[in-house]
Design an enzyme around this catalytic site. Structure first.
Site, PDB file in Angstrom:
ATOM      1  N   HIS A  86       9.237 -33.189 -23.554  1.00  0.00           N
ATOM      2  CA  HIS A  86       9.002 -33.922 -22.317  1.00  0.00           C
ATOM      3  C   HIS A  86       7.619 -33.628 -21.727  1.00  0.00           C
ATOM      4  CE1 HIS A  86      13.045 -35.576 -22.041  1.00  0.00           C
ATOM      5  NE2 HIS A  86      13.490 -34.407 -22.454  1.00  0.00           N
TER       6      HIS A  86
ATOM      7  N   LYS B  66       3.507  -2.557  -6.959  1.00  0.00           N
ATOM      8  CA  LYS B  66       4.893  -2.380  -7.359  1.00  0.00           C
ATOM      9  C   LYS B  66       5.867  -3.011  -6.378  1.00  0.00           C
ATOM     10  CE  LYS B  66       8.238  -0.709  -9.838  1.00  0.00           C
ATOM     11  NZ  LYS B  66       8.517  -1.297 -11.167  1.00  0.00           N
TER      12      LYS B  66
ATOM     13  N   GLU C  26      11.515 -13.810 -18.667  1.00  0.00           N
ATOM     14  CA  GLU C  26      11.135 -12.424 -18.428  1.00  0.00           C
ATOM     15  C   GLU C  26      10.092 -11.955 -19.430  1.00  0.00           C
ATOM     16  OE1 GLU C  26      10.918  -8.498 -16.991  1.00  0.00           O
ATOM     17  OE2 GLU C  26      11.340 -10.470 -16.114  1.00  0.00           O
TER      18      GLU C  26
ATOM     19  N   CYS D 289       0.837  -1.189   0.000  1.00  0.00           N
ATOM     20  CA  CYS D 289       0.000   0.000   0.000  1.00  0.00           C
ATOM     21  C   CYS D 289       0.879   1.249   0.000  1.00  0.00           C
ATOM     22  CB  CYS D 289      -0.907   0.009   1.227  1.00  0.00           C
ATOM     23  SG  CYS D 289      -1.925  -1.475   1.400  1.00  0.00           S
TER      24      CYS D 289
ATOM     25  N   ASN E  64       0.535   0.478   6.036  1.00  0.00           N
ATOM     26  CA  ASN E  64       1.071  -0.373   4.979  1.00  0.00           C
ATOM     27  C   ASN E  64       1.784  -1.531   5.651  1.00  0.00           C
ATOM     28  OD1 ASN E  64       2.314  -1.507   2.698  1.00  0.00           O
ATOM     29  ND2 ASN E  64       4.049  -0.118   2.834  1.00  0.00           N
ATOM     30  N   GLY E  65       1.379  -2.767   5.338  1.00  0.00           N
ATOM     31  CA  GLY E  65       2.009  -3.929   5.937  1.00  0.00           C
ATOM     32  C   GLY E  65       0.973  -4.957   6.360  1.00  0.00           C
TER      33      GLY E  65
END
Length: 606
Positions: free
Chosen positions: A502, A601, A479, A2, A99-100
C-alpha cells in the site's frame, strides 16, 4: 530529563556530587555542573558536554572545596547546550539546580526584569533562582513557599542559600526527587542509584513537600509550613546492580539480566501454576468485569502494551485500545467508570503517562500502573499497582524493563481470560507454566550473540531499513526498529507486512536491509509471501524466525533461528536478537550505546 544531586556532611562535597552525578548521567548529558559552599561563598563549576568535561575542567581550574553542595547533569529543554545554560543557576545569595520545565517562566522573567534583574542564560531555571532571590527576606522555607505559589509546571529543585551554610533545601512537583539519609550526612537525588554507594535509606517527597537537610537531621514541611512525618524506605537492590559488572556497556549487561528479571517479576505472582495478584490486592472478579481496557504508555512501554493488546483480546475477548500517552488526552478519549486504564512506565515518572492517569481518574475509570520504581508518582496515584522487579535500568535504550512489562501483561491476560471463563483452569495452568519456562528460553536466545554481531556488520553502511511482521510479530518489529534507530542512528521504520504493497514497498532499493520477524504459525505463509515481494525488488532480507518456520531457498539472505517456546510468548524470545542486533550495530559504529544523542532515560516533561 535532567539529574540533580545534593550533599551535606563531612566528605569532600565536590567528589560526592560528581560521583553521584555519574550514576545519573543516563538522565541527560548535554552539560554538567556543581555548586559548593566554600568559606561562605557559593562556588560554581559547570560546562557543556559530558561529566568527564567537568572533571577535566576542575582538574585544570581547581575544584571547589566544602561540605555542602548541589549538582546537575542536563538534558536541554530551554536553551541550547552551552556553558552558560548549564546548571547550577543563581547569584551570590541563592543557587539552584532544577529538573523539569517552568511553564510560565516568560511572565516571571518579564516581571523580574521590570524589578531590575538581568539574565545571562536562556533557561527557565534561572527565573526560579532569581525569583527566590527576589522573595528572600531571611527565611528560606518562607521564600520557597512564596515561589511555589508563583511557578507553574514540573520541577525538582535543589537549593542553597549562602546565609544558611549548614543546610540544603529541596522540593518537587511532578519531577522525581528523593532524600537520602546517611550517618552524619544526608543527600538529595533524582534517583536511588545516585546515592547507593553512600546509603540505602531514603525518603520519597510528595508534591510540594519541602525538605530541609543538615548533616545530622532532615525536616519536612508542607506549603503551610507545617511539619510532616515521612516514611523511611530502604533500597533492596544490590549495589552491583547499578554498576556495569564487567560488561562493556550497561545495555549489554541489562540484556543479559533479562532471564533473572523476568523470573523475579513473575514468580511472586504465580501460585500453583496459576496467576495470583492477591498480594497486589486485586479483586479478580472486578478485573474481569471491565467493558474495555485502555493501555497507555510511551515508546518501548507502548510496544509492550501492543503485545498485551493482542494477547488480552485473543484470550479474554475484552476490547483493548493502545494509546500513545502524549496523544491520549488530546483526543478526548471515551473512557468511563466501566473501563480500566493500564499505565505502563519504567520510571513511574513519565510526564505524558502521568497526565493520562489523571485524565482517566477524572473520568471515573479504574487505573492500574505497571512500573519499576517503588513509590514513583504514577505508582502512588494509580488505584492498583504491579511493580516489575527489573532492578535499576541505566542504559537509555530499554531492554529488561520491556521484557518484564510484557511478562506482566501475559499474566494479566491469563488472569482476565480465566476470570471471564474464556479459558479453562487447565489452559490457564498450561500458559502460566510456559511463561515460567520463558527465562530459560531467553537465556538460550542470548546465546545467539555471535549471529547478531554478524548481522550487525551487514547493517553498518545502511542509510535506511525496514522491519516487518504480522500480529505479535508486528509488535516485535516495532520494538526492534526503535532499538536500532535510537542507538545506531540509522533510519528505520516498522510496518505491518501486509501494508507494504500500500505504498511502502516503493522504498525498497537494491540491497536495502529488511528485517522480517516470523514466529506466528498461523501468519507464517502470508508473511513469507510479503518477504518474497521485497526480495524480488532487491532487498537484503534478514529473517528472525521460529525454529519450525519453513523457508525456501533464496527467500532470505540471513536467518536467525529462535529457540522454541509457546507461540504466544515468542515476542519475549524474538526481542533478544533484535536488541543484540541494535546493540552491536551501535558498537560497530562507535556510538555511545548507553547515552544515545538527544535522548534521556526518563522523560519527565511533555
Amino acid at each position: 530529563m535532567c539529574g540533580i544531586v545534593g550533599y551535606i556532611g563531612d566528605r569532600d562535597c565536590a567528589d560526592v556530587l560528581v560521583n553521584s552525578l555519574e550514576k545519573l548521567e543516563y538522565r541527560g548529558y548535554d552539560s554538567a555542573g556543581i555548586a559548593v559552599l566554600e568559606n561562605g561563598v557559593i562556588k560554581v563549576e559547570k560546562c557543556k558536554g559530558r561529566l568527564e568535561n567537568l572533571r577535566n575542567k576542575m582538574a585544570a581550574d581547581g575544584k571547589p572545596y566544602g561540605h555542602v553542595g548541589i549538582g546537575h547533569t542536563r538534558w536541554a529543554t530551554h536553551g541550547e547546550p552551552s556553558d552558560i545554560n548549564s546548571h547550577p543557576h543563581g547569584n551570590k545569595r541563592v543557587t539552584i539546580v532544577h529538573n523539569g520545565i517552568i511553564e510560565n517562566y516568560r511572565q516571571i522573567k518579564e516581571f523580574l526584569i521590570s524589578e531590575g534583574y538581568s539574565f545571562v542564560s536562556e533557561t527557565d531555571t534561572e527565573t526560579v533562582a532569581k525569583l527566590l532571590d527576589y522573595y528572600y527576606t531571611g527565611d528560606p522555607v518562607d521564600t520557597i513557599i512564596k515561589v511555589l505559589a508563583e511557578i507553574k509546571g514540573s520541577y525538582a529543585l535543589g537549593i542553597m542559600f549562602r546565609d544558611f551554610p549548614d543546610r540544603i533545601f529541596a522540593v518537587r512537583k511532578d519531577s522525581p526527587l528523593i532524600v537520602g539519609k546517611g550517618e552524619h550526612e544526608n543527600f538529595i537525588a533524582s534517583d536511588v542509584p545516585a546515592i547507593m554507594q553512600y546509603t540505602r535509606d531514603y525518603y520519597l517527597l510528595d508534591t510540594n513537600d519541602i525538605a530541609v537537610l543538615t548533616k545530622e537531621n532532615i525536616e519536612f514541611f508542607n506549603i503551610h509550613k507545617e511539619r510532616l512525618e515521612k516514611k523511611l524506605n530502604t533500597a533492596d537492590w544490590d549495589v552491583d546492580a547499578a554498576e556495569k559488572g564487567g560488561y562493556e556497556h550497561f545495555m549489554l549487561k541489562e540484556i543479559n539480566e533479562q532471564p533473572t528479571a523476568v523470573k523475579t517479576t513473575i514468580t511472586p505472582r504465580i501460585t500453583d501454576s496459576m496467576p495470583d495478584f492477591s498480594a497486589e490486592g486485586f479483586d479478580a472478579a472486578k478485573l474481569s468485569s471491565y467493558n474495555k481496557i485502555y493501555i497507555v504508555a510511551c515508546g518501548t512501554a507502548m510496544h509492550a502494551g501492543m503485545v498485551g493488546k493482542y494477547v488480552i483480546e485473543k484470550l479474554a475477548r475484552i476490547p483493548v485500545i493502545v494509546d500513545i500517552a502524549s496523544e491520549f488526552r488530546y483526543r478526548d478519549p471515551l473512557i468511563d467508570k466501566e473501563d480500566l486504564v493500564i499505565l505502563i512506565s519504567q520510571s513511574g515518572e513519565t510526564a505524558d503517562t502521568k497526565a493520562a492517569l489523571e485524565l482517566a481518574k477524572l473520568n471515573g475509570a479504574d487505573t492500574l500502573a505497571i512500573v519499576n520504581v517503588k513509590g514513583s508518582s504514577i505508582a502512588r496515584a494509580a488505584d492498583m499497582v504491579v511493580y516489575t522487579h527489573a532492578g535499576p535500568e541505566i542504559s537509555v535504550a530499554s531492554t529488561k524493563a520491556y521484557m518484564v512489562q510484557i511478562s506482566v501483561m501475559y499474566l494479566l491476560a491469563f488472569e482476565l481470560a480465566y476470570g471471564t471463563g474464556r479459558i479453562s483452569k487447565e489452559q490457564c495452568e498450561k500458559y502460566t507454566k510456559e511463561l515460567q519456562n520463558i527465562p530459560s528460553v531467553i537465556k538460550e536466545a542470548i546465546g545467539l550473540e555471535k549471529d547478531c554481531q554478524f548481522i550487525a556488520s551487514k547493517l553498518l553502511n545502511a542509510d535506511s531499513l525496514l522491519y516487518i511482521g504480522r500480529g505479535l510479530d508486528y509488535a516485535s518489529s516495532m520494538e526492534g526498529s526503535l532499538k536500532l534507530k535510537e542507538i545506531s542512528y540509522i533510519h528505520s521504520e516498522s510496518y505491518a507486512a501486509g501494508e507494504l504493497k500500500h505504498g511502502t514497498i516503493s522504498l525498497i532499493t537494491e540491497n536495502m536491509p529488511v528485517i522480517a520477524v516470523v514466529t506466528q504459525k498461523d501468519l507464517e505463509e502470508k508473511t513469507i509471501s510479503n518477504i518474497k515481494e521485497v526480495k524480488a525488488r532487491g532487498a537484503m532480507v534478514i529473517l528472525v524466525c521460529g525454529e519450525d518456520v519453513v523457508v525456501e531457498d533464496k527467500v532470505a539472505d540471513y536467518i536467525i533461528r529462535l529457540p522454541k517456546a509457546e507461540q504466544m510468548l515468542m515476542p519475549m524470545v524474538a526481542a533478544v536478537p533484535l536488541q543484540l542486533i541494535a546493540y552491536y550495530t551501535a558498537v560497530l559504529k562507535g556510538n555511545d550505546v548507553d547515552k544515545p544523542r538527544n535522548l534521556a532515560k526518563s522523560v519527565t516533561v511533555e
